[in-house]
Scaffold this motif. Sequence first.
Motif, PDB file in Angstrom:
ATOM      1  N   GLU A   1       1.981   4.828   0.581  1.00  0.00           N
ATOM      2  CA  GLU A   1       2.110   6.027  -0.245  1.00  0.00           C
ATOM      3  C   GLU A   1       3.518   6.612  -0.134  1.00  0.00           C
ATOM      4  OE1 GLU A   1      -1.102   8.391   1.277  1.00  0.00           O
ATOM      5  OE2 GLU A   1      -2.494   7.652  -0.233  1.00  0.00           O
ATOM      6  N   LEU A   2       4.063   6.626   1.061  1.00  0.00           N
ATOM      7  CA  LEU A   2       5.419   7.138   1.250  1.00  0.00           C
ATOM      8  C   LEU A   2       6.422   6.279   0.491  1.00  0.00           C
ATOM      9  CD1 LEU A   2       7.330   9.161   2.543  1.00  0.00           C
ATOM     10  CD2 LEU A   2       7.374   7.702   4.579  1.00  0.00           C
ATOM     11  N   GLU A   3       6.266   4.967   0.551  1.00  0.00           N
ATOM     12  CA  GLU A   3       7.164   4.072  -0.177  1.00  0.00           C
ATOM     13  C   GLU A   3       7.047   4.306  -1.679  1.00  0.00           C
ATOM     14  OE1 GLU A   3      10.208   1.746  -0.806  1.00  0.00           O
ATOM     15  OE2 GLU A   3       9.541   2.340   1.183  1.00  0.00           O
ATOM     16  N   HIS A   4       5.829   4.520  -2.161  1.00  0.00           N
ATOM     17  CA  HIS A   4       5.611   4.802  -3.580  1.00  0.00           C
ATOM     18  C   HIS A   4       6.316   6.110  -3.978  1.00  0.00           C
ATOM     19  CE1 HIS A   4       3.587   5.056  -7.449  1.00  0.00           C
ATOM     20  NE2 HIS A   4       3.265   6.304  -7.152  1.00  0.00           N
ATOM     21  N   LEU A   5       6.191   7.141  -3.151  1.00  0.00           N
ATOM     22  CA  LEU A   5       6.856   8.410  -3.438  1.00  0.00           C
ATOM     23  C   LEU A   5       8.374   8.268  -3.441  1.00  0.00           C
ATOM     24  CD1 LEU A   5       4.654  10.888  -1.387  1.00  0.00           C
ATOM     25  CD2 LEU A   5       4.857  10.761  -3.884  1.00  0.00           C
ATOM     26  N   LYS A   6       8.890   7.487  -2.494  1.00  0.00           N
ATOM     27  CA  LYS A   6      10.341   7.275  -2.445  1.00  0.00           C
ATOM     28  C   LYS A   6      10.829   6.571  -3.701  1.00  0.00           C
ATOM     29  CE  LYS A   6      10.968   7.143   2.571  1.00  0.00           C
ATOM     30  NZ  LYS A   6      11.285   6.279   3.719  1.00  0.00           N
ATOM     31  N   ARG A   7      10.062   5.559  -4.167  1.00  0.00           N
ATOM     32  CA  ARG A   7      10.443   4.855  -5.395  1.00  0.00           C
ATOM     33  C   ARG A   7      10.378   5.792  -6.595  1.00  0.00           C
ATOM     34  NH1 ARG A   7       7.332   0.614  -3.393  1.00  0.00           N
ATOM     35  NH2 ARG A   7       5.657   1.145  -4.815  1.00  0.00           N
ATOM     36  N   ALA A   8       9.307   6.601  -6.666  1.00  0.00           N
ATOM     37  CA  ALA A   8       9.165   7.538  -7.782  1.00  0.00           C
ATOM     38  C   ALA A   8      10.313   8.546  -7.779  1.00  0.00           C
ATOM     39  CB  ALA A   8       7.811   8.253  -7.704  1.00  0.00           C
ATOM     40  N   TYR A   9      10.690   9.012  -6.603  1.00  0.00           N
ATOM     41  CA  TYR A   9      11.811   9.950  -6.490  1.00  0.00           C
ATOM     42  C   TYR A   9      13.099   9.286  -6.968  1.00  0.00           C
ATOM     43  CZ  TYR A   9      15.335  13.003  -4.484  1.00  0.00           C
ATOM     44  OH  TYR A   9      16.423  13.831  -4.311  1.00  0.00           O
ATOM     45  N   ALA A  10      13.342   8.067  -6.510  1.00  0.00           N
ATOM     46  CA  ALA A  10      14.555   7.351  -6.905  1.00  0.00           C
ATOM     47  C   ALA A  10      14.559   7.107  -8.412  1.00  0.00           C
ATOM     48  CB  ALA A  10      14.664   6.026  -6.148  1.00  0.00           C
ATOM     49  N   ASP A  11      13.401   6.739  -8.969  1.00  0.00           N
ATOM     50  CA  ASP A  11      13.312   6.531 -10.418  1.00  0.00           C
ATOM     51  C   ASP A  11      13.617   7.827 -11.158  1.00  0.00           C
ATOM     52  OD1 ASP A  11      12.611   3.906  -9.949  1.00  0.00           O
ATOM     53  OD2 ASP A  11      10.475   4.190 -10.410  1.00  0.00           O
ATOM     54  N   GLY A  12      13.053   8.925 -10.657  1.00  0.00           N
ATOM     55  CA  GLY A  12      13.305  10.213 -11.285  1.00  0.00           C
ATOM     56  C   GLY A  12      14.772  10.602 -11.225  1.00  0.00           C
TER      57      GLY A  12
END
Length: 91
Positions: free
Chosen positions: A54-65
């Motif tokens: 979940e943390l990795e998913h959030l980090k990717r979503a943040y980077a995408d944003g």
Amino acid sequence: MKTEPMRTLTISLTPQQAARLQSAVEGGGYASNSEIVRDALRLWEQREELRALELEHLKRAYADGMASGKPVEVEPAEFIRGLKAERRARG
């Protein structure tokens, strides 16, 4: 596949925790206190793995944003109305 020998550890439990372990063993749900602790550790390991994913998913979503461009001001009520209109249009 060679199995590592079990290691004995001493742990401290509250009286309530010890009673719950004993009840689970006496009720036939588990063969021993050790089996209960191993099961609990497996569940903890799964939870930790899920947290890491979940943390990795959030980090990717943040980077995408952050990479998606300049932020745009949005009026929340207007945004919700637009989503509802899109949903109605799709049926």
